[in-house]
Design a protein around this motif. Structure first.
Motif, PDB file in Angstrom:
ATOM      1  N   PRO A   1     -11.068  10.248   8.513  1.00  0.00           N
ATOM      2  CA  PRO A   1     -10.800   9.371   8.218  1.00  0.00           C
ATOM      3  C   PRO A   1      -9.877   9.391   6.942  1.00  0.00           C
ATOM      4  N   GLU A   2      -8.984   8.857   6.080  1.00  0.00           N
ATOM      5  CA  GLU A   2      -8.448   9.303   4.660  1.00  0.00           C
ATOM      6  C   GLU A   2      -9.548   8.317   3.938  1.00  0.00           C
ATOM      7  N   GLY A   3      -9.704   9.891   2.899  1.00  0.00           N
ATOM      8  CA  GLY A   3     -11.121   9.836   1.745  1.00  0.00           C
ATOM      9  C   GLY A   3     -12.718   9.866   2.546  1.00  0.00           C
ATOM     10  N   GLY A   4     -12.526   9.999   4.076  1.00  0.00           N
ATOM     11  CA  GLY A   4     -13.701  10.085   4.860  1.00  0.00           C
ATOM     12  C   GLY A   4     -13.704  11.085   5.206  1.00  0.00           C
ATOM     13  N   GLN A   5     -14.920  11.497   5.748  1.00  0.00           N
ATOM     14  CA  GLN A   5     -15.603  12.514   6.401  1.00  0.00           C
ATOM     15  C   GLN A   5     -14.986  13.065   8.201  1.00  0.00           C
ATOM     16  N   PRO A   6     -14.820  13.935   8.735  1.00  0.00           N
ATOM     17  CA  PRO A   6     -14.935  14.181   9.811  1.00  0.00           C
ATOM     18  C   PRO A   6     -15.823  13.066  10.600  1.00  0.00           C
ATOM     19  N   THR A   7     -15.309  12.917  12.164  1.00  0.00           N
ATOM     20  CA  THR A   7     -16.417  11.790  12.650  1.00  0.00           C
ATOM     21  C   THR A   7     -15.609  12.204  14.118  1.00  0.00           C
ATOM     22  N   GLU A   8     -16.576  12.167  15.076  1.00  0.00           N
ATOM     23  CA  GLU A   8     -16.348  12.166  16.325  1.00  0.00           C
ATOM     24  C   GLU A   8     -17.876  12.038  17.010  1.00  0.00           C
ATOM     25  N   PRO A   9     -17.359  11.718  18.831  1.00  0.00           N
ATOM     26  CA  PRO A   9     -16.633  11.782  19.531  1.00  0.00           C
ATOM     27  C   PRO A   9     -15.550  10.084  18.948  1.00  0.00           C
ATOM     28  N   CYS A  10     -14.527  10.774  18.970  1.00  0.00           N
ATOM     29  CA  CYS A  10     -13.871   9.337  18.943  1.00  0.00           C
ATOM     30  C   CYS A  10     -13.202   8.269  20.072  1.00  0.00           C
ATOM     31  N   PHE A  11     -12.932   7.623  20.487  1.00  0.00           N
ATOM     32  CA  PHE A  11     -11.990   7.099  21.931  1.00  0.00           C
ATOM     33  C   PHE A  11     -11.147   6.080  21.865  1.00  0.00           C
ATOM     34  N   ALA A  12     -10.036   7.078  22.262  1.00  0.00           N
ATOM     35  CA  ALA A  12      -8.414   6.379  22.273  1.00  0.00           C
ATOM     36  C   ALA A  12      -8.342   4.937  23.051  1.00  0.00           C
TER      37      ALA A  12
END
Length: 211
Positions: free
Chosen positions: A79-90
């Motif tokens: 995310p803009e200005g944030g930290q990487p995150t996962e898992p993400c589901f479409a």
């Protein structure tokens, strides 16, 4: 009555009774237990996660997304200005829910991808990674995606639980014992003052989720 005729009559009656008895099929022994397939109680349930089962609300954060190497079949988003995150589901091609909690029915972040999402095929069954766990006690644990590892005496924590400082050690293939219908795992809780972990506590696994 003539004794001979009486004797013959008795013989005929006995023959008739024997014929009736032999023609009656043997009844099944109903006292030997239930018949047919039996349900295995307390077996761990493996659930294929459906992202549309979770309601979304609010404005999504813009971000960039790529295929996740941690949980095949999902995305890793920044995310803009944030930290990487996962898992993400479409959810279609316009939004993704990241780090969903299927038990609570919520998620950590809603992402709007800044560019078209890369094609991410669903994983084969042998590559499906457990990303969320519910234990018999009701405690839930999610796969760790943080860059900083949590290392215990018994290994590296692969799952972080809802109770603070509580973890499951190992990855999706080593954190769980699936040799019986009900899987088991071991819970470790760190002492925040010393950083030491208490002795592991065995726990039954109620449900697990895969992509």
């Amino acid at each position: 009555m003539n004794p001979t005729r009486q004797f013959v009559s008795v013989i005929l009656v006995l023959i008739a009774l024997a014929a009736c008895t032999s023609s009656t099929p043997n009844a099944p022994d109903q006292s030997s237990g239930a018949v047919g397939p039996q349900q295995i109680t307390n077996a761990t349930e493996v659930i294929k996660f459906d992202p549309t089962s979770i309601a979304v609300s609010g404005d999504p954060a813009s971000g960039t997304c790529a295929e996740s190497s941690l949980v095949p079949g999902t995305h890793r988003c920044l995310p803009e200005g944030g930290q990487p995150t996962e898992p993400c589901f479409a959810l279609g091609g316009t939004r993704l829910i990241c780090r969903p909690n299927p038990v609570a029915g919520d998620y950590a972040v809603l992402i709007s991808p800044a560019a078209p999402l890369p094609s991410v095929p669903p994983p084969s069954i042998d590559r499906a990674v457990i990303f969320f766990v519910e234990l018999d006690s009701g405690l839930t644990c999610a796969i760790r995606a943080a860059a900083e590892p949590v290392v215990l005496d018994t290994g590296t924590a692969g799952y972080e639980c809802a109770t603070p400082y509580t973890y499951l050690v190992g990855d999706a293939t080593t954190a769980f014992d699936d040799s019986a219908p009900q899987w088991t795992t071991t819970i470790y809780t760190l002492d925040p003052a010393t950083g030491g972990a208490a002795t592991g506590v065995a726990a039954g696994v109620r449900r697990v989720w895969i992509p």
